[in-house]
Design a protein around this motif. Structure first.
Motif, PDB file in Angstrom:
ATOM      1  N   GLU A 239     -15.508 -18.387   0.805  1.00 51.33           N
ATOM      2  CA  GLU A 239     -14.414 -19.100   0.151  1.00 51.33           C
ATOM      3  C   GLU A 239     -13.497 -18.119  -0.512  1.00 51.33           C
ATOM      4  O   GLU A 239     -13.834 -17.054  -1.293  1.00 51.33           O
ATOM      5  CB  GLU A 239     -14.848 -20.319  -0.511  1.00 51.33           C
ATOM      6  CG  GLU A 239     -13.722 -20.669  -1.232  1.00 51.33           C
ATOM      7  CD  GLU A 239     -14.102 -22.076  -1.842  1.00 51.33           C
ATOM      8  OE1 GLU A 239     -13.088 -22.798  -2.585  1.00 51.33           O
ATOM      9  OE2 GLU A 239     -15.115 -22.215  -1.822  1.00 51.33           O
ATOM     10  N   ASP A 249      -3.340 -21.804  -0.902  1.00 52.08           N
ATOM     11  CA  ASP A 249      -4.376 -22.228   0.321  1.00 52.08           C
ATOM     12  C   ASP A 249      -5.885 -21.871  -0.070  1.00 52.08           C
ATOM     13  O   ASP A 249      -5.899 -20.656  -0.672  1.00 52.08           O
ATOM     14  CB  ASP A 249      -3.892 -21.617   1.548  1.00 52.08           C
ATOM     15  CG  ASP A 249      -2.553 -22.218   2.182  1.00 52.08           C
ATOM     16  OD1 ASP A 249      -2.228 -23.269   1.622  1.00 52.08           O
ATOM     17  OD2 ASP A 249      -1.871 -21.572   2.690  1.00 52.08           O
ATOM     18  N   THR A 250      -6.850 -22.775   0.152  1.00 51.43           N
ATOM     19  CA  THR A 250      -8.170 -22.260   0.197  1.00 51.43           C
ATOM     20  C   THR A 250      -8.609 -22.072   1.515  1.00 51.43           C
ATOM     21  O   THR A 250      -8.315 -22.643   2.474  1.00 51.43           O
ATOM     22  CB  THR A 250      -8.975 -23.709  -0.168  1.00 51.43           C
ATOM     23  OG1 THR A 250      -8.598 -23.953  -1.405  1.00 51.43           O
ATOM     24  CG2 THR A 250     -10.441 -23.212   0.003  1.00 51.43           C
ATOM     25  N   VAL A 251      -9.043 -20.716   1.719  1.00 53.08           N
ATOM     26  CA  VAL A 251      -9.361 -20.229   3.145  1.00 53.08           C
ATOM     27  C   VAL A 251     -10.749 -19.726   2.905  1.00 53.08           C
ATOM     28  O   VAL A 251     -11.539 -19.748   2.069  1.00 53.08           O
ATOM     29  CB  VAL A 251      -8.299 -19.060   3.557  1.00 53.08           C
ATOM     30  CG1 VAL A 251      -7.245 -19.676   3.507  1.00 53.08           C
ATOM     31  CG2 VAL A 251      -8.369 -18.026   2.506  1.00 53.08           C
ATOM     32  N   TYR A 252     -11.436 -19.510   4.229  1.00 52.56           N
ATOM     33  CA  TYR A 252     -12.677 -18.838   4.306  1.00 52.56           C
ATOM     34  C   TYR A 252     -12.578 -17.738   5.296  1.00 52.56           C
ATOM     35  O   TYR A 252     -11.846 -17.665   6.523  1.00 52.56           O
ATOM     36  CB  TYR A 252     -13.727 -19.851   5.071  1.00 52.56           C
ATOM     37  CG  TYR A 252     -13.904 -21.218   4.007  1.00 52.56           C
ATOM     38  CD1 TYR A 252     -14.697 -21.370   3.440  1.00 52.56           C
ATOM     39  CD2 TYR A 252     -12.782 -22.365   4.432  1.00 52.56           C
ATOM     40  CE1 TYR A 252     -14.850 -22.232   2.400  1.00 52.56           C
ATOM     41  CE2 TYR A 252     -12.968 -23.256   3.614  1.00 52.56           C
ATOM     42  CZ  TYR A 252     -14.010 -23.599   2.448  1.00 52.56           C
ATOM     43  OH  TYR A 252     -14.065 -24.575   1.920  1.00 52.56           O
ATOM     44  N   TRP A 253     -13.379 -16.666   4.973  1.00 54.56           N
ATOM     45  CA  TRP A 253     -13.294 -15.442   5.592  1.00 54.56           C
ATOM     46  C   TRP A 253     -14.822 -14.958   6.154  1.00 54.56           C
ATOM     47  O   TRP A 253     -15.687 -15.098   5.660  1.00 54.56           O
ATOM     48  CB  TRP A 253     -13.027 -14.164   4.430  1.00 54.56           C
ATOM     49  CG  TRP A 253     -11.522 -14.267   4.082  1.00 54.56           C
ATOM     50  CD1 TRP A 253     -11.163 -14.986   2.886  1.00 54.56           C
ATOM     51  CD2 TRP A 253     -10.329 -13.927   4.696  1.00 54.56           C
ATOM     52  NE1 TRP A 253      -9.886 -14.952   2.677  1.00 54.56           N
ATOM     53  CE2 TRP A 253      -9.272 -14.292   3.637  1.00 54.56           C
ATOM     54  CE3 TRP A 253     -10.054 -13.284   5.966  1.00 54.56           C
ATOM     55  CZ2 TRP A 253      -7.898 -14.006   4.257  1.00 54.56           C
ATOM     56  CZ3 TRP A 253      -8.535 -13.089   6.282  1.00 54.56           C
ATOM     57  CH2 TRP A 253      -7.587 -13.353   5.513  1.00 54.56           C
ATOM     58  N   GLU A 276     -10.013 -14.583   9.441  1.00 54.52           N
ATOM     59  CA  GLU A 276     -10.174 -15.822   8.928  1.00 54.52           C
ATOM     60  C   GLU A 276     -10.742 -16.954   9.746  1.00 54.52           C
ATOM     61  O   GLU A 276     -10.284 -17.101  10.998  1.00 54.52           O
ATOM     62  CB  GLU A 276      -8.544 -16.425   8.493  1.00 54.52           C
ATOM     63  CG  GLU A 276      -8.451 -17.533   7.724  1.00 54.52           C
ATOM     64  CD  GLU A 276      -6.816 -17.898   7.329  1.00 54.52           C
ATOM     65  OE1 GLU A 276      -6.951 -19.222   7.063  1.00 54.52           O
ATOM     66  OE2 GLU A 276      -6.244 -17.161   7.364  1.00 54.52           O
ATOM     67  N   THR A 278     -11.123 -20.273   8.678  1.00 55.52           N
ATOM     68  CA  THR A 278     -10.918 -21.662   8.039  1.00 55.52           C
ATOM     69  C   THR A 278     -11.077 -22.651   8.871  1.00 55.52           C
ATOM     70  O   THR A 278     -11.813 -23.695   8.706  1.00 55.52           O
ATOM     71  CB  THR A 278      -9.642 -21.309   7.456  1.00 55.52           C
ATOM     72  OG1 THR A 278      -9.363 -20.398   6.488  1.00 55.52           O
ATOM     73  CG2 THR A 278      -9.404 -22.789   6.511  1.00 55.52           C
TER      74      THR A 278
END
Length: 827
Positions: A239, A249-253, A276, A278
């Protein structure tokens, strides 16, 4: 004067031989070229070799007639020194041409002098080089240094250009950090866009200065670890928070940190390659939430089923018999009451196969009877069967006698799901009867040996609870009867003593019941006869009692003189058996109720399968887009770029992630479709097997294997074709793939049809399986031999397909010998 002679001219003046000798012994290189023209034109685009003399072969390190063209072997000759232009112009001019040059390319290094002239359609070239002349040490060192410098400069320029194009065009985020503050030295357009920053806002600044919103989320510790250890770090779905386009923005990698080294070989930075994910993470979270909701629904249904099963358990616990239910072809315990547990010495365990916890039962053939009931759907009734069971008191196997019923438990489609075992322990009754029979035998022996002791025997008979009558043959006259016989069979319209009168006179109904014919048979053959559980109402209308007749011949001085009839009152046992049958009817009604509950659970499972199928289908699009971008990147990069540092590793990581994701989606789709059973239809079995052999042709042609197909009366079968094809394909391909490496693979497919069933058996002489491996064989994603490529899903799907179709699959295997898979399907 001395003699003198004149040398005559030779007779052999063939010029062709002379030319051949000159070419062979010439100390200069000679080449014969033929021009190569563009297609349909007159422009010379290359030169083809026709011949090189031995000197030319030595200097150029080529064969006499090379198959490659001049520019293919020496591509730099056209670009650097103009050698090709010299050859072309000399051929077109038709005049002698001369050329000198220093050539250090394409594996050559020397000073060459060329003389060329056109001869018809050919170009003849004579040349020498200076490689055989001595050079000073300084000149040699200078030339080597120049060559190395030029090669290094060319390689550096190529690598720099490749890296610049790679970073600029990569669809993944790439950045390079330097120093302990992780100053951003490079950031490609993709990482700038995903971070929501311009290059001017990033380059030359510390990572956490340029992106303060990600500080404190754990990325500092990960980078510090890479800098300290030099080991790359890979993270999945981590996260992060980024300010992009005016919003947070909350993103996921998914990313990898790789250490960077300076010229001294010390770590002075790190490079990140990220994607990314997300959308994928949010989709997975949604799936997990839906799974939780569905689990709640399943728990509610399970609670209802548990309550019904509890009620059934209370009913069965009060039945005066040992009761157990066994599920599936392995006969695993799903229920047993207290009487059953007491009978087997507390060894029954829920979920365990009967042959595992009761091994002596399997050895005595009772598991075979269970297999028969499960396979045929027909009940089995056993009466006074001897069984050896473990006794806790003695610690040994003790003999017991049981009356039992194995009743198949079937679903709404008449498919057997398990077996109900209803057992009555009749050991005491059998032992009492055997004691009576022993006494009977002893008494008969006494009668046969010594007629003078008859009265003593009669006194013994008088004390026996069994009804006894002795008949003199051949007309069945009553010689003796004990009080128990008179009490059980009062004469029909007869007064006075019975001795001396025939049975037909005293009891005319015996003849109507067929009992007199049995007496005749005993007298004629000497073989005993038994009538079990006869209703006494056939002889005495209105009587509720049941009796068992036993007729045995008795002898005097070795000759049959009469028949002894023994009659046992078995009313109590018959009434208990009738009660068992009534309870069995009640159990059938309860089983029907359980079927309704199972039907509701089946609908819930269908909803679950539909969801899994929809989720797997919706996830295919984003992963397909990623795969397409990777393919486009491979096509855009030149071959040299694909060999640059980190590039193969990065492609391997990204493509591996895509492949694993696609594989998981594929498994979800395949498994979700297992519940959707196809309707049976008439299938041409030989044609289906031939089609599977065609599909397996590449594997069969590259593998030393002999495949034999034997079909016994199986032409057209009524089975779902997709189910049958999947079963045949998976079993045959596994038999070939898991072959033994030290012998020729032998695989046999046998098909046998019986009324209503199709039995397939696939036998091989491959690696085989241990008992422990056989227990794990049909699990999802279970792979027991990892040297062969596979997913571990095939046999799981085969078992589900077979069971969904109402069939069974079993395996017999031995390590180093081979395996046999047997499938039985309703047809």
């Amino acid at each position: 004067m001395p003699d003198s002679s004149v040398l005559a001219p030779p007779n052999d003046t063939n010029p062709a031989d002379l030319v051949e000798v000159l070419l062979t012994i010439s100390l200069t290189g000679v080449i014969l070229f033929r021009p190569v023209y563009e297609t349909g034109g007159a422009t010379i685009v290359d030169l083809a070799y026709e011949r090189l003399n031995p000197t030319a072969q030595h200097m150029l390190r080529l064969p006499e007639c090379p198959s490659e063209t001049f520019l293919t072997l020496f591509p730099m000759a056209a670009q650097q020194e103009g050698v090709f232009a010299f050859y072309r112009d000399t051929f077109l001019a038709g005049q002698i041409g001369r050329h000198q040059f220093n050539y250090q390319y394409d594996g050559l290094d020397g000073y060459f002098q060329l003389v060329a002239q056109r001869q018809g359609p050919r170009l003849v070239v004579s040349f020498t080089d200076g490689n055989d002349q001595s050079r000073t040490a300084v000149e040699q060192a200078l030339r080597l240094s120049q060559a190395r410098e030029q090669a290094a400069r060319t390689e550096a320029e190529r690598q720099r250009g490749e890296l610049e194009r790679l970073f600029e065009q990569a669809p993944v985020a790439i950045a390079v950090y330097r120093g302990p503050n992780y100053v951003i030295e490079l950031a490609n357009p993709t990482v700038c866009r995903l971070w929501g920053r311009t290059p001017e806002q990033l380059l030359g600044k510390g990572l956490f200065e340029a992106l303060p919103e990600v500080a404190g989320m754990g990325y500092e510790q990960l980078l510090d670890g890479v800098m300290a250890t030099g080991e790359p770090h890979v993270s999945r779905g981590m996260e992060a928070v980024h300010e992009r386009e005016g919003r947070r923005d909350t993103v996921y990698w998914d990313f990898v940190y790789v250490p960077m080294y300076n010229n001294a070989g010390l770590i002075d930075g790190a490079m990140v390659v990220a994607t990314e994910v997300t959308a994928q993470v949010l989709a997975r979270q949604q799936v997990e939430q839906l799974n939780q909701e569905l689990e709640v629904r399943v728990a509610e249904r399970t609670s209802q089923l548990t309550a019904q099963q509890h009620l059934l358990s209370q009913i069965l616990a009060q039945v005066p018999a040992a009761i157990a239910t066994l599920a599936g072809p392995e006969h695993r315990f799903t229920f047993f009451n207290e009487l059953y547990q007491n009978m087997v010495a507390d060894r029954a365990i829920l979920g365990h196969p009967a042959n595992e916890v009761l091994p002596e039962v399997a050895e005595q053939g009772f598991i075979d009877l269970l297999n028969q009931v499960y396979a045929t759907g027909q009940p089995f009734i056993g009466t006074e069967i001897l069984i050896m069971l473990h006794d806790q008191a003695t610690g040994k196997a003790e003999p017991r006698y049981v009356d039992f019923i194995y009743q198949p438990l079937q679903d709404g489609q008449q498919r057997t799901q398990g077996v109900l075992a209803f057992v009555l322990d009749v050991t005491d009754r059998v032992r009492a009867r055997k004691q009576a029979e022993t006494l009977q035998a002893a008494m008969l022996a006494v009668v046969q040996r010594q007629a003078q002791q008859r009265q003593d025997i009669y006194q013994i008979f008088a004390q026996t609870p069994a009804a006894i009558v002795l008949l003199r043959e051949p007309d069945h006259r009553i010689d003796y009867y004990n009080p128990a016989f008179e009490a059980l069979f009062p004469p029909e319209e007869w007064t006075g003593p019975l001795n001396g009168h025939s049975l037909g006179e005293v009891y005319p109904r015996l003849k109507l019941a067929g009992l007199v014919r049995l007496l005749d048979r005993v007298f004629e053959t000497g073989e005993p006869q038994v009538v079990i559980d006869m209703a006494l109402a056939e002889l005495q209308p209105g009587s509720p009692r049941y009796v068992t007749f036993a007729y045995q011949a008795y002898r005097e001085e070795g000759r049959i003189v009469g028949v002894a009839a023994f009659v046992y009152d078995v009313t109590e046992q018959v009434l208990v058996r009738q009660q068992v049958q009534a309870l069995n009817g009640n159990l059938a009604a309860i089983n029907e109720e359980l079927y309704d509950t199972n039907a509701r659970l089946t609908r819930t499972n269908t909803d679950l399968d539909t969801f899994v199928y929809t989720a797997s289908h919706d996830l295919k699009a984003p992963i397909a887009n990623i795969e397409g971008l990777l393919l486009a990147l491979r096509q855009q990069l030149p071959p040299e770029a694909l060999q640059a540092d980190l590039v193969p590793r990065l492609f391997e990581l990204m493509e591996g992630s895509v492949a694993r994701f696609q594989q998981t989606i594929g498994y979800l789709t395949d498994i979700s479709q297992l519940q959707r059973a196809d309707a049976p239809e008439t299938t041409d079995l030989p044609a289906l097997i031939d089609a599977v052999r065609l599909d397996l042709a590449p594997l069969l042609e590259t593998t030393p294997v002999t495949l034999t197909v034997v079909m016994d009366g199986c032409q057209a079968v009524r089975v779902a074709p997709k189910t049958l094809r999947s079963v045949v394909y998976n079993l045959l391909s596994n038999a070939v793939k898991y072959r033994a490496p030290d012998r020729l693979a032998q695989v046999q497919l046998r098909a046998h049809c019986t009324p209503g069933r199709l039995v397939l058996a696939v036998q091989d002489n491959g690696l085989g399986l241990s008992n422990a491996q056989q227990g794990e064989l049909f699990g999802m994603f279970r792979r027991l031999h990892t040297h062969v490529e596979g997913s571990g899903v095939g046999l799981f799907m085969v078992k589900r397909l077979v069971e969904n179709a109402g069939g069974t699959i079993t395996v017999e295997s031995q390590p180093g010998v081979g395996s046999t898979f047997t499938v039985s399907l309703p047809a």
